[in-house]
Structures are given as C-alpha cells and as structure tokens.
Design an enzyme around this catalytic site. Structure first.
Site, PDB file in Angstrom:
ATOM      1  N   ASN A 193       0.869  -1.179   0.000  1.00  0.00           N
ATOM      2  CA  ASN A 193       0.000   0.000   0.000  1.00  0.00           C
ATOM      3  C   ASN A 193       0.905   1.227   0.000  1.00  0.00           C
ATOM      4  OD1 ASN A 193      -1.781   2.049   0.498  1.00  0.00           O
ATOM      5  ND2 ASN A 193      -2.344   1.384   2.565  1.00  0.00           N
TER       6      ASN A 193
ATOM      7  N   LYS B  86       0.172   4.196  -0.342  1.00  0.00           N
ATOM      8  CA  LYS B  86      -0.492   5.399   0.198  1.00  0.00           C
ATOM      9  C   LYS B  86      -0.234   6.584  -0.754  1.00  0.00           C
ATOM     10  CE  LYS B  86      -0.273   3.377   4.723  1.00  0.00           C
ATOM     11  NZ  LYS B  86      -0.293   3.529   6.161  1.00  0.00           N
TER      12      LYS B  86
ATOM     13  N   HIS C 285      -9.647   1.077   4.568  1.00  0.00           N
ATOM     14  CA  HIS C 285      -8.405   1.309   5.314  1.00  0.00           C
ATOM     15  C   HIS C 285      -8.693   2.285   6.461  1.00  0.00           C
ATOM     16  CE1 HIS C 285      -4.382   2.696   6.297  1.00  0.00           C
ATOM     17  NE2 HIS C 285      -3.941   1.579   5.752  1.00  0.00           N
TER      18      HIS C 285
ATOM     19  N   GLU D 122      -7.162   4.749   7.528  1.00  0.00           N
ATOM     20  CA  GLU D 122      -6.988   6.169   7.185  1.00  0.00           C
ATOM     21  C   GLU D 122      -8.223   6.692   6.464  1.00  0.00           C
ATOM     22  OE1 GLU D 122      -3.178   5.737   5.236  1.00  0.00           O
ATOM     23  OE2 GLU D 122      -2.289   5.230   7.174  1.00  0.00           O
TER      24      GLU D 122
ATOM     25  N   GLU E 193      -5.641  -4.892  10.432  1.00  0.00           N
ATOM     26  CA  GLU E 193      -4.648  -3.851  10.674  1.00  0.00           C
ATOM     27  C   GLU E 193      -4.990  -3.117  11.965  1.00  0.00           C
ATOM     28  OE1 GLU E 193      -2.552  -2.665   6.753  1.00  0.00           O
ATOM     29  OE2 GLU E 193      -4.278  -1.365   7.026  1.00  0.00           O
TER      30      GLU E 193
ATOM     31  N   GLY F 299       2.078   2.445  10.642  1.00  0.00           N
ATOM     32  CA  GLY F 299       3.008   3.554  10.453  1.00  0.00           C
ATOM     33  C   GLY F 299       3.668   4.012  11.738  1.00  0.00           C
TER      34      GLY F 299
ATOM     35  N   SER G 128       3.214  -1.951  10.359  1.00  0.00           N
ATOM     36  CA  SER G 128       4.655  -1.956  10.630  1.00  0.00           C
ATOM     37  C   SER G 128       5.328  -3.306  10.363  1.00  0.00           C
ATOM     38  CB  SER G 128       4.939  -1.485  12.069  1.00  0.00           C
ATOM     39  OG  SER G 128       4.473  -0.166  12.246  1.00  0.00           O
TER      40      SER G 128
HETATM   41  P1  PGA Z   1       2.632   0.366   7.620  1.00  0.00           P
HETATM   42  O1  PGA Z   1       1.183   0.571   6.959  1.00  0.00           O
HETATM   43  O2  PGA Z   1       3.183  -0.918   7.089  1.00  0.00           O
HETATM   44  O3  PGA Z   1       3.429   1.584   7.196  1.00  0.00           O
HETATM   45  O4  PGA Z   1       2.414   0.319   9.102  1.00  0.00           O
HETATM   46  C1  PGA Z   1       0.314  -0.506   6.753  1.00  0.00           C
HETATM   47  C2  PGA Z   1      -0.984  -0.002   6.136  1.00  0.00           C
HETATM   48  O5  PGA Z   1      -1.463   1.069   6.528  1.00  0.00           O
HETATM   49  O6  PGA Z   1      -1.568  -0.652   5.245  1.00  0.00           O
END
Ligand code: PGA
Length: 252
Positions: A9, A11, A96, A98, A168, A174, A213
């Site tokens: 992803n 983003k 997601h 976000e 998640e 993140g 992460s």
């Molecule tokens: P990350 O993000 O691996 O940077 O923690 C995962 C995601 O939001 O899909």
C-alpha cells in the site's frame, strides 16, 4: 491450503521518477518470488504508469480506494470500479483505517464499495482493525465484528470466497509498533472463527493479511502464524529490497 498474499500500500507517496526506480527494482527481483501472490497499490494517479512500468506477471496492481458509484457520473474527484478495471486493477483496498478516520468512511459505505468491487470483478482487500483505546477498553472483538458484519449483511458469507481481509490494528500502522505474532494470531483466529460460524469452508479458504509496521525483520515470524496469510505493507513497500524480502518471507 491458502496461498499467501502480500500487497504493498504505497499510500500517497511517489512520483514518476521514484516509481520508475521502485518498479525497476521489483522487476529485477520478481523472479525470486515463489509461492506467494503479490500486488502493489499505487496512488490512483499512478496506476497506469505503474502498470506500464511493471514487466513481470508475478506482481499485479491494486487501487487504494474507489467510489461507491460503479460506473461514471457527476462525482468530482472520484474514480470508479469500472475505471479501475479498465486500468488493469485486480484488487482494491477498501475500508483502510486512514479512509475511516480521516475521510469519515462508514461501515455501510465500505460494505457498498465491497459489493461494487465484487460485481466489477475486482477483489476487495477489506481492512478491519481496532484503535488502541478500543483494545485497551476491551471492545476490540466487538469493533472488528461490527466492521465485518456490516459487509456480511450486504454481500453475504459466500461472497467472502472472493474477498481478502486485512487485519490492521490502527495502533500499529506507520508507528513502528507491530502487533506481536501472538497478538495478531489471536485476532486472525477470531476473524476466521467468526466466519466459520457462518460457513466453515469459506472461513478455511479466506486469506487474512496482517498489516501494521511489517518489516523484513518481523515478517517471517508474523507470517508463520497459522491464521496469518501474508500482509498489507505500507512504509516498507516503498523500498524494493524490503518489499521483496517481505514477500519472500510469506512464500516458500
Ligand atoms: P505500515 O502501513 O506498514 O506503514 O504500518 C500498513 C498499512 O497502513 O496498510
């Protein structure tokens, strides 16, 4: 046997120059992938560019979001499932955290989008997960249940033959804080168990990715858990070496 699946992803990251560099790296290492399905999900503006730059069938393309309207219309700024299909997308990330937190996407909108993706022949990667507050106040399972129920109510359990789930935990995205393999496995088993109450064979087959992460150093142990079938990778998917190392950790 479930085939592991790792998706990157990206983003809202990248430029034509940086994507060319990243995809060139992915192309050169794609031959090392074995026993794992792999997708990358660029910003929608770069889906076509990424697709044209990828020169390997081992890595397919997904999107990070799409409109509820399946075709076209007066929806300024949106992109539809039919358009994603036209661009060659096989997957779309939906729900997601976000999108839920920053753009206020509701369980019911997400459920509608899952239905639209399925009808359009795009596999949804349905994200679910709890915040730290929810985990600490003991409502983690009910939050995840409600996120799944909203979708189950609209598409039904049989449709989950064609859905990928990504667990998640919001607190791990993140942040550099990863759920421990045991913490992640517990939730994956809960999700699979919940689906099994509706249809055991669907539950046995559904791919449940872990996201939050994931790095080359922790991927193997996470993916080694019995109910973790690969990952949804944010930050580490922007580095070709790291992403391929994570994909290889999921494969044979
Ligand atoms: P990350 O993000 O691996 O940077 O923690 C995962 C995601 O939001 O899909």
């Amino acid at each position: 046997m479930r085939k592991p699946f790792v998706a990157g992803n990206w983003k809202m990251h990248g430029s034509k120059a940086s994507i060319l560099n990243l995809v060139t790296g992915l192309n050169s290492m794609a031959g090392e992938l074995d026993g794992v399905d792999v997708a990358v999900c660029p910003p929608s503006l770069y889906i076509d560019f990424t697709k044209r730059t990828l020169s390997t069938p081992a890595i397919v393309i997904g999107a990070q979001n799409m409109a509820e309207e399946p075709y076209q219309g007066a929806f300024t700024g949106e992109g539809s499932a039919v358009m994603l299909k036209d661009l060659g997308c096989d997957y779309v990330i939906l729900g997601h955290s976000e999108r839920r937190a920053i753009y206020g996407e509701t369980d019911s909108e997400i459920a509608n989008k899952v239905q639209v993706a399925l009808k359009s022949g795009i596999t949804p990667i349905l994200c679910v997960g709890e915040t730290l507050d929810e985990r600490e106040s003991g409502v983690m399972e009910s939050v995840i249940s409600a996120q799944l129920d909203a979708v189950l109510d609209v598409v039904g359990i049989a449709a989950f033959n064609f859905v990928v789930i990504a667990y998640e935990p919001v607190w791990a995205i993140g942040t550099g804080v990863t759920a421990s393999p045991a913490q992640a496995q517990e939730v994956h088993a809960f999700i699979r168990g919940k689906l099994a109450k509706l249809d055991a064979s669907v539950a046995e087959k559904v791919v449940i990715q872990y996201g939050g992460s994931v790095k080359p150093g922790n991927a193997k142990e996470l993916f080694g858990q019995p109910d973790i079938d690969g990952g949804l990778i944010g930050g580490a998917s922007l580095d070709a070496d790291d992403f391929i190392a994570i994909c290889k950790a999921a494969g044979v």
